[in-house]
Design a protein around this motif. Sequence first.
Motif, PDB file in Angstrom:
ATOM      1  N   LEU A  31       1.075  -0.531   0.108  1.00 19.77           N
ATOM      2  CA  LEU A  31      -0.103   0.336   0.278  1.00 19.77           C
ATOM      3  C   LEU A  31       0.679   1.119  -0.055  1.00 19.77           C
ATOM      4  O   LEU A  31       2.060   1.359   0.809  1.00 19.77           O
ATOM      5  CB  LEU A  31      -1.107  -0.074   1.661  1.00 19.77           C
ATOM      6  N   ASP A  32       0.361   2.147  -1.053  1.00 16.08           N
ATOM      7  CA  ASP A  32       1.037   3.973  -0.475  1.00 16.08           C
ATOM      8  C   ASP A  32      -0.084   4.989  -1.154  1.00 16.08           C
ATOM      9  O   ASP A  32      -1.028   4.968  -1.413  1.00 16.08           O
ATOM     10  CB  ASP A  32       2.412   3.717  -1.996  1.00 16.08           C
ATOM     11  N   ARG A  33       0.173   5.812  -0.415  1.00 13.40           N
ATOM     12  CA  ARG A  33      -0.872   7.120  -0.156  1.00 13.40           C
ATOM     13  C   ARG A  33      -0.422   7.301  -1.332  1.00 13.40           C
ATOM     14  O   ARG A  33      -1.653   8.386  -1.985  1.00 13.40           O
ATOM     15  CB  ARG A  33      -1.073   7.932   0.761  1.00 13.40           C
ATOM     16  N   ALA A  34       0.543   7.685  -2.330  1.00 12.07           N
ATOM     17  CA  ALA A  34       1.076   8.059  -3.419  1.00 12.07           C
ATOM     18  C   ALA A  34       0.561   7.684  -4.864  1.00 12.07           C
ATOM     19  O   ALA A  34       0.276   6.325  -4.801  1.00 12.07           O
ATOM     20  CB  ALA A  34       2.628   8.635  -3.689  1.00 12.07           C
ATOM     21  N   THR A  35       0.653   7.793  -5.744  1.00 12.99           N
ATOM     22  CA  THR A  35       0.103   7.699  -6.760  1.00 12.99           C
ATOM     23  C   THR A  35       1.080   7.929  -8.265  1.00 12.99           C
ATOM     24  O   THR A  35       2.184   8.694  -8.614  1.00 12.99           O
ATOM     25  CB  THR A  35      -0.500   8.229  -7.984  1.00 12.99           C
ATOM     26  N   PHE A  36       1.999   6.120  -8.445  1.00 15.55           N
ATOM     27  CA  PHE A  36       3.466   6.492  -9.200  1.00 15.55           C
ATOM     28  C   PHE A  36       3.490   6.529 -10.372  1.00 15.55           C
ATOM     29  O   PHE A  36       2.162   6.328 -11.385  1.00 15.55           O
ATOM     30  CB  PHE A  36       4.504   5.101  -8.870  1.00 15.55           C
ATOM     31  N   PRO A  37       4.964   7.227 -11.229  1.00 11.96           N
ATOM     32  CA  PRO A  37       5.571   7.785 -10.368  1.00 11.96           C
ATOM     33  C   PRO A  37       5.190   9.205  -9.515  1.00 11.96           C
ATOM     34  O   PRO A  37       4.591  10.033  -9.689  1.00 11.96           O
ATOM     35  CB  PRO A  37       6.680   8.847 -11.429  1.00 11.96           C
ATOM     36  N   ARG A  38       6.085   9.217  -8.588  1.00 16.10           N
ATOM     37  CA  ARG A  38       5.901  10.175  -7.547  1.00 16.10           C
ATOM     38  C   ARG A  38       7.575  10.757  -6.548  1.00 16.10           C
ATOM     39  O   ARG A  38       8.117   9.938  -7.116  1.00 16.10           O
ATOM     40  CB  ARG A  38       5.052   9.727  -5.935  1.00 16.10           C
TER      41      ARG A  38
END
Length: 412
Positions: A31-38
Motif C-alpha cells: 500500500l502507498d498513499r501516493a500514485t507513482f511516479p511520485r
Amino acid sequence: MKTDICILGAGPGGATAALHLANGGHRCLLLDRATFPRDKVCGDALSGKVLSELRRIGEELPARLAAEPIQLPSWGIDFYAPNGRRLAVPFKPRYNPTHDRAAGHISKRIDFDNFLIEEVRRRPEIDFRENTDVARHEPLPGGGWRLLAADDQEIATCKLLLVANGAQSQFARVVGGHELEPAHHCAGLRAYYRGVQGLHPDNFIELHFIKEFLPGYLWVFPLPNGEANVGVGMLTEAVAKKKVKLRERLEEILHTHPALKDRFATAERLGPVRGFGLPLGSKRRPLSGSGYLLLGDAGSLIDPFSGEGISHAMVSGRHAADWAARALVAADVSAGFLKGYDNAVYNRLWQELRLSRGMQRLLGYPALFNFIANRAANNPTLAETISNMFLDLDLRERLRQPSFYLKLLLGK
C-alpha cells in the motif's frame, strides 16, 4: 481484505521487501498513499550497495537500470576539505568508464522509485494499491493489525505488518517508539538546478565541507539532462544550537563561496527548495515488535555521515522479507521471534553505521579533515586506500588502527 503480509510504503524498502517475497512465492499487499511516479526529497545518489541489492532481486536489474536514460553513471566522490583542497576518491581504483560497469549511479527519486515499481507491477504475487492512505492502525486481539482509512473504513487486516512509510512514519513514532532525537537526526534541503558549471566529466558527486558551515556539508550531484541536485544537511541538534537558517545559508554559500559562486553564476534553479528530515542510524533502536517490522527510514537507518538511505532501506527490505516468510512458516509473529530481524539488519549494517557516526563526529575538527585531504592528495597509496574504503568495509576499519595514522604521518 485479509492477508498474511501487508507492506506500508512502496519506496525502495517496501518495494524490495515485496519483490523478495514474490521471488519466494509469497503473496503480499503493498500500500502507498501516493500514485507513482511520485517525487521524494533526496540526494538522488545510488551507491554500489544499491546495485548489489538490485542484483539480489534480479540478476538483470543493474544492467537494465544502466541502460535507462533516467540515470547517470557515477565513478566517484570529490571531497572538498575546509581549506578548499579537493580530494578525488574514485569508487573503483583505476577505473575505465569505457569498459567497466559503473560503480554507482545518480537518478532522481521520482525515476528510480518508479523503476522499482515497474518491476513490482510485473509480479502477480504482489497486490499493489496506490492512492491508499492508511490513517490508523489497530492491533487485533489475536495478533496482527487492522488498517483503517480516515473515514474509519477498513482497508485490510494482516498477520504481519512491514512498515516502510518513511521518515515521518506515525507507526514508527507511536508504536515503534522512534521519537525524533536532535542528536540523531539531520535537517536537509534540496533543490534542482540547470546549468551548473564545472561538473566532473565522469559524474563524481561532490561533498563540500565548508569551514563556516561545519558540522554541516553541501552537496552537488550531477543528473541527466544537464541538471544537478544541490543541497545542504546538518545535524538537527547543531541547527538548533547555532540557530542556523538553512535556506539562507544555502543561497549565501552558492553565491559567495569562492569555490562555488562562479559555477552557479548563470545556473537556473528549477522549482522550489524543499526540506526534509533524516532519522539517522547513529543510535541502535528496536526494529520490530509484536506483528510488525520497521524498514528503511521508518527504522531510522540512514547513514549518519553521508545521509544515504536507499541502500539501507533495500537491505532492511531484503531481511524483512526473509523474516516475514520465516514467521509465517513458524506461525509465530511474536516480538521475541521477530527480534531475529533486528539482529539480521544490525549484523549487516551496525559496524558501518558506527564507523559513519565516528566520521560524522570528525566534522567538528576541520584541521583533521584538512590534514587527511592534504596527505592523501600527495600520496597515491593513501588515496587508493581511502578509495577502497567506499567499497570494502574491512578497509574502512583501518581508520581505527594506529598503523593507519602512522602511515598518514610518514606520508607513505
